[in-house]
Design a protein around this motif. Structure first.
Motif, PDB file in Angstrom:
ATOM      1  N   ILE A  66      35.460  14.395 -30.529  1.00 57.77           N
ATOM      2  CA  ILE A  66      34.338  15.129 -29.961  1.00 57.77           C
ATOM      3  C   ILE A  66      34.027  14.537 -28.579  1.00 57.77           C
ATOM      4  N   PRO A  67      33.457  15.331 -27.673  1.00 54.79           N
ATOM      5  CA  PRO A  67      33.344  14.913 -26.280  1.00 54.79           C
ATOM      6  C   PRO A  67      32.739  13.533 -26.047  1.00 54.79           C
ATOM      7  N   ASN A  68      31.594  13.237 -26.638  1.00 55.05           N
ATOM      8  CA  ASN A  68      30.952  11.965 -26.349  1.00 55.05           C
ATOM      9  C   ASN A  68      31.749  10.782 -26.905  1.00 55.05           C
ATOM     10  N   THR A  69      32.352  10.955 -28.080  1.00 55.91           N
ATOM     11  CA  THR A  69      33.142   9.875 -28.668  1.00 55.91           C
ATOM     12  C   THR A  69      34.359   9.568 -27.808  1.00 55.91           C
ATOM     13  N   ALA A  70      35.067  10.596 -27.360  1.00 59.07           N
ATOM     14  CA  ALA A  70      36.222  10.382 -26.488  1.00 59.07           C
ATOM     15  C   ALA A  70      35.799   9.725 -25.180  1.00 59.07           C
ATOM     16  N   ALA A  71      34.692  10.190 -24.609  1.00 62.08           N
ATOM     17  CA  ALA A  71      34.220   9.644 -23.345  1.00 62.08           C
ATOM     18  C   ALA A  71      33.837   8.171 -23.461  1.00 62.08           C
ATOM     19  N   ARG A  72      33.117   7.822 -24.516  1.00 61.77           N
ATOM     20  CA  ARG A  72      32.697   6.425 -24.680  1.00 61.77           C
ATOM     21  C   ARG A  72      33.902   5.530 -24.981  1.00 61.77           C
ATOM     22  N   ASP A 101      33.621  12.702 -16.374  1.00 57.50           N
ATOM     23  CA  ASP A 101      32.311  12.448 -15.764  1.00 57.50           C
ATOM     24  C   ASP A 101      31.747  11.102 -16.207  1.00 57.50           C
ATOM     25  N   GLN A 102      31.793  10.830 -17.507  1.00 56.39           N
ATOM     26  CA  GLN A 102      31.246   9.558 -18.002  1.00 56.39           C
ATOM     27  C   GLN A 102      32.099   8.375 -17.549  1.00 56.39           C
ATOM     28  N   LEU A 103      33.414   8.554 -17.507  1.00 57.33           N
ATOM     29  CA  LEU A 103      34.295   7.482 -17.058  1.00 57.33           C
ATOM     30  C   LEU A 103      33.997   7.101 -15.613  1.00 57.33           C
ATOM     31  N   ARG A 104      33.834   8.079 -14.753  1.00 56.15           N
ATOM     32  CA  ARG A 104      33.558   7.797 -13.345  1.00 56.15           C
ATOM     33  C   ARG A 104      32.164   7.207 -13.161  1.00 56.15           C
TER      34      ARG A 104
END
Length: 238
Positions: A66-72, A101-104
């Motif tokens: 899911i988006p937030n899990t992958a991003a974190r 976006d979260q990575l950057r």
């Protein structure tokens, strides 16, 4: 001198084999891929070792969640100082956009260099029979290009795709888009578990920016000589 377009896949699960290969290849290889087999076996140790040897690292864990899990997850991995991370493009536009976006944002906040983020399109081991069996109606190349365009739209740096689709991706996504290609096999070398393949020169001519090559080098009787032969072929395409 190393050709930074060559990424050697460390398909091992033991550090002593990694160290022996890296020492054997020396200055002729500057970029290595660490995948699930190795990372799940020895963890951060291999990243630390490669960084100490002044090597760049493509950490190939193919996040798909899911988006937030992958991003974190990506934000945590970025702290290791690797050069490339990846996700599955089939995780959706929203997952990829949230991830980049979260990575950057996280790397800017912490002052860590932001790794390139690329997306896996269709695994190079999948042939048309497997593709049809999982219910796909479009042909593989059409789906790969669709996912590549979606990846670019989400703001990622590039994709992982077979050399057979590289030309179509280059035409669709432009010259600055990274195209990292596994499934590269020098002439006369076994294809192993890859289905959609090409020789190094053809992969680059097709538009690949980086070639991931494992067993043709790592399983060769003389890995250093095998790597130099591949680099010599690559140098013919600029």
């Amino acid at each position: 001198m190393a050709d930074e377009r060559l990424i050697v896949a460390l398909d091992f699960h033991e550090m002593d084999k990694v160290q022996a290969l890296v020492e054997n290849l020396g200055d002729c290889v500057s970029y290595y891929k660490v995948g699930m087999e190795l990372f799940y076996s020895v963890g951060v140790e291999v990243i630390t070792y490669l960084k100490q040897q002044n090597k760049e690292v493509f950490l190939d864990l193919k996040l798909h969640d899911i988006p937030n899990t992958a991003a974190r997850g990506l934000c945590s991995l970025a702290r290791l100082g690797v050069s490339i991370l990846n996700v599955h493009a089939s995780g959706s536009y929203t997952m990829m956009k949230t991830a980049i976006d979260q990575l950057r944002q996280e790397t800017a906040r912490t002052g860590i260099p932001c790794p390139k983020l690329i997306a896996v399109t269709v695994l190079t081991s999948i042939d048309q029979t497997d593709w049809t069996a999982i219910g796909q109606k479009t042909n593989i190349q059409e789906q790969v290009v669709r996912l590549a365009k979606l990846t670019k739209q989400a703001g990622l740096d590039g994709v992982v795709a077979s050399p057979q689709e590289a030309q179509a991706i280059r035409q669709a996504c432009g010259e600055e888009f990274m195209i990292v290609t596994p499934g590269v096999r020098p002439s006369g070398v076994a294809t192993n578990d890859q289905s959609r393949i090409a020789v190094p020169m053809q992969a680059l001519k097709n538009g690949a920016s980086h070639l991931v090559i494992g067993r043709p080098i790592t399983a060769a009787k003389d890995p250093h000589a095998a790597a130099l032969a591949i680099i010599k072929e690559m140098e013919m395409v600029r």
